[in-house]
Design an enzyme around this catalytic site. Sequence first.
Site, PDB file in Angstrom:
ATOM      1  N   ASP A   1       0.006  -8.271  -5.274  1.00 50.80           N
ATOM      2  CA  ASP A   1      -1.372  -8.036  -4.852  1.00 50.80           C
ATOM      3  C   ASP A   1      -1.628  -8.863  -3.601  1.00 50.80           C
ATOM      4  O   ASP A   1      -1.242 -10.041  -3.563  1.00 50.80           O
ATOM      5  CB  ASP A   1      -2.313  -8.468  -5.996  1.00 50.80           C
ATOM      6  CG  ASP A   1      -3.719  -7.979  -5.762  1.00 50.80           C
ATOM      7  OD1 ASP A   1      -4.268  -8.250  -4.664  1.00 50.80           O
ATOM      8  OD2 ASP A   1      -4.267  -7.329  -6.662  1.00 50.80           O
TER       9      ASP A   1
ATOM     10  N   GLY B   1      -7.632  10.141   1.123  1.00 48.85           N
ATOM     11  CA  GLY B   1      -8.511   9.926  -0.025  1.00 48.85           C
ATOM     12  C   GLY B   1      -9.762  10.808   0.050  1.00 48.85           C
ATOM     13  O   GLY B   1     -10.239  11.132   1.143  1.00 48.85           O
TER      14      GLY B   1
ATOM     15  N   SER C   1      -6.931  -1.181  13.215  1.00 50.13           N
ATOM     16  CA  SER C   1      -7.780   0.005  13.252  1.00 50.13           C
ATOM     17  C   SER C   1      -8.635   0.071  14.508  1.00 50.13           C
ATOM     18  O   SER C   1      -9.177  -0.948  14.968  1.00 50.13           O
ATOM     19  CB  SER C   1      -8.692  -0.025  12.022  1.00 50.13           C
ATOM     20  OG  SER C   1      -9.736   0.908  12.178  1.00 50.13           O
TER      21      SER C   1
ATOM     22  N   GLU D   1     -11.474   1.001  14.519  1.00 48.81           N
ATOM     23  CA  GLU D   1     -12.826   0.569  14.134  1.00 48.81           C
ATOM     24  C   GLU D   1     -13.152  -0.784  14.767  1.00 48.81           C
ATOM     25  O   GLU D   1     -14.319  -1.128  14.945  1.00 48.81           O
ATOM     26  CB  GLU D   1     -12.942   0.463  12.612  1.00 48.81           C
ATOM     27  CG  GLU D   1     -12.999   1.802  11.888  1.00 48.81           C
ATOM     28  CD  GLU D   1     -14.363   2.477  11.972  1.00 48.81           C
ATOM     29  OE1 GLU D   1     -15.358   1.800  12.299  1.00 48.81           O
ATOM     30  OE2 GLU D   1     -14.420   3.696  11.729  1.00 48.81           O
TER      31      GLU D   1
ATOM     32  N   LYS E   1     -13.430  15.232   2.405  1.00 45.95           N
ATOM     33  CA  LYS E   1     -14.658  15.769   1.791  1.00 45.95           C
ATOM     34  C   LYS E   1     -14.865  17.193   2.279  1.00 45.95           C
ATOM     35  O   LYS E   1     -15.252  18.082   1.530  1.00 45.95           O
ATOM     36  CB  LYS E   1     -15.871  14.930   2.216  1.00 45.95           C
ATOM     37  CG  LYS E   1     -16.135  13.741   1.342  1.00 45.95           C
ATOM     38  CD  LYS E   1     -17.477  13.116   1.705  1.00 45.95           C
ATOM     39  CE  LYS E   1     -17.543  11.741   1.102  1.00 45.95           C
ATOM     40  NZ  LYS E   1     -18.529  10.875   1.723  1.00 45.95           N
TER      41      LYS E   1
ATOM     42  N   TYR F   1     -15.470  -3.902   7.308  1.00 42.34           N
ATOM     43  CA  TYR F   1     -14.094  -3.399   7.432  1.00 42.34           C
ATOM     44  C   TYR F   1     -13.544  -3.748   8.813  1.00 42.34           C
ATOM     45  O   TYR F   1     -12.449  -4.310   8.951  1.00 42.34           O
ATOM     46  CB  TYR F   1     -14.077  -1.881   7.217  1.00 42.34           C
ATOM     47  CG  TYR F   1     -12.739  -1.234   7.534  1.00 42.34           C
ATOM     48  CD1 TYR F   1     -11.735  -1.170   6.577  1.00 42.34           C
ATOM     49  CD2 TYR F   1     -12.488  -0.683   8.796  1.00 42.34           C
ATOM     50  CE1 TYR F   1     -10.501  -0.580   6.873  1.00 42.34           C
ATOM     51  CE2 TYR F   1     -11.265  -0.096   9.091  1.00 42.34           C
ATOM     52  CZ  TYR F   1     -10.272  -0.043   8.127  1.00 42.34           C
ATOM     53  OH  TYR F   1      -9.057   0.531   8.424  1.00 42.34           O
TER      54      TYR F   1
ATOM     55  N   GLY G   1       0.834  -1.209   0.000  1.00 43.59           N
ATOM     56  CA  GLY G   1       0.000   0.000   0.000  1.00 43.59           C
ATOM     57  C   GLY G   1       0.862   1.250   0.000  1.00 43.59           C
ATOM     58  O   GLY G   1       0.486   2.290   0.542  1.00 43.59           O
TER      59      GLY G   1
ATOM     60  N   GLY H   1      -0.434   4.766  -1.014  1.00 40.20           N
ATOM     61  CA  GLY H   1      -1.511   5.385  -0.242  1.00 40.20           C
ATOM     62  C   GLY H   1      -0.964   6.457   0.692  1.00 40.20           C
ATOM     63  O   GLY H   1       0.227   6.797   0.653  1.00 40.20           O
TER      64      GLY H   1
ATOM     65  N   ARG I   1     -24.228   5.712   7.708  1.00 36.00           N
ATOM     66  CA  ARG I   1     -23.880   4.301   7.555  1.00 36.00           C
ATOM     67  C   ARG I   1     -24.929   3.375   8.168  1.00 36.00           C
ATOM     68  O   ARG I   1     -25.617   3.777   9.111  1.00 36.00           O
ATOM     69  CB  ARG I   1     -22.539   4.039   8.255  1.00 36.00           C
ATOM     70  CG  ARG I   1     -21.413   4.755   7.588  1.00 36.00           C
ATOM     71  CD  ARG I   1     -20.180   4.702   8.442  1.00 36.00           C
ATOM     72  NE  ARG I   1     -19.071   5.326   7.747  1.00 36.00           N
ATOM     73  CZ  ARG I   1     -17.875   5.518   8.263  1.00 36.00           C
ATOM     74  NH1 ARG I   1     -17.620   5.145   9.505  1.00 36.00           N
ATOM     75  NH2 ARG I   1     -16.925   6.065   7.567  1.00 36.00           N
TER      76      ARG I   1
END
Length: 322
Positions: free
Chosen positions: A57, A184, A124, A126, A191, A148, A9, A12, A277
């Site tokens: 990959d 991103g 993470s 999360e 955003k 995720y 990655g 990124g 979500r």
Amino acid sequence: MRKRALITGVAGQDGTYLTELLLGKGYEVFGITGPDSGDFLQRAEDSGGALHSVTADLTDMESLLAAVEVARPDEVYNFAAQSSVGNSWSEAIATTDVNAMGVLRILEAIRQLAPEARLFQASSAEMFGNAAEMPQSETTRLHPQSPYAASKAYAFQVVGSYRDSYGMHVSNGIMFNHESPLRGLQFVTRKITDGVARIKLGLADELVLGNLDAQRDWGFAGDYVEAMWLMLQQQRPDDYVIASGEVHTVREFCAAAFTYLGLDYERYVRSDPRFVRPVDVHVFYGDASKAREVLGWEPRVRFAELVHMMVDADMERLSAKA
Ligand code: NDP
């Protein structure tokens, strides 16, 4: 001898900051790239032999074995992931293949070909879901609430299992949200900074977001990659929470970004239930005292500075289009 690092990655956000850090420390860096890694390929070409691109990959075991064979790494940093929680509901199987099975493949490739190499796994916060405990630490119970988060929880646990089973030097960074101008555009912070810059430059007249009351612990990616590197310099592998320890709502992020450009966010920002979500984790709040005490790590960039850095970068990028 020069240390050798393999980064998955690499093109990124975190891969880019870590590459800079390691090149600055004199490492030879091998980056796993995919088809969208144009900038990285250019940087590798310009690096005078310090930076190499390796095509592989995480869903393909043979390609990972070949990458480890070429890189002969002392350290491996696994960042490759489908990294968006939001997209993980619509891409649940692909997310799990990369984020969970991909980590098992990396572990196996290291175990078979470079068992002395040290691994950092990008875990993470999360994984904690809507935790009852505040703040969340290395001992907080995992309660993943998205595909995720579930994929990251599997990866976290299998890393621990390889550490216990084979005595490998493999560590998890349980990272809370970290941002930068390289984040991103699908992520809420970007955003917002992209949106406010567009509004300021007359390229847009509103910004539509999901849950404005979600609370996050946001830090700067450039600080977080230092903690990752420090983890692999320790004699013993372990798991560490990496967090700023400061909590802000999405609304506060909007207010900071719009105020910075002299705008009132309430005039422009709208919350649309379609962007909320299926299950939303409401509060992330990390306790990084173990990283502070054992690694001597401290985040340098605080919330307001981070917001301003991201707004400045989007203003500069979009000014050319206005
Ligand atoms: P990015 O989304 O910026 O980078 C992820 C990288 O993974 C991309 O370069 C992507 O390449 C690559 N990738 C995706 N699928 C594959 C695959 N099958 N094989 C090889 N490479 C692949 O993420 P970040 O840099 O922000 O995050 C780094 C890691 O840290 C991720 O694992 C993320 O889940 C984790 N993390 C991040 C947090 C954050 O706040 N940023 C918080 C907690 C954890 P391409 O673009 O070509 O698809």
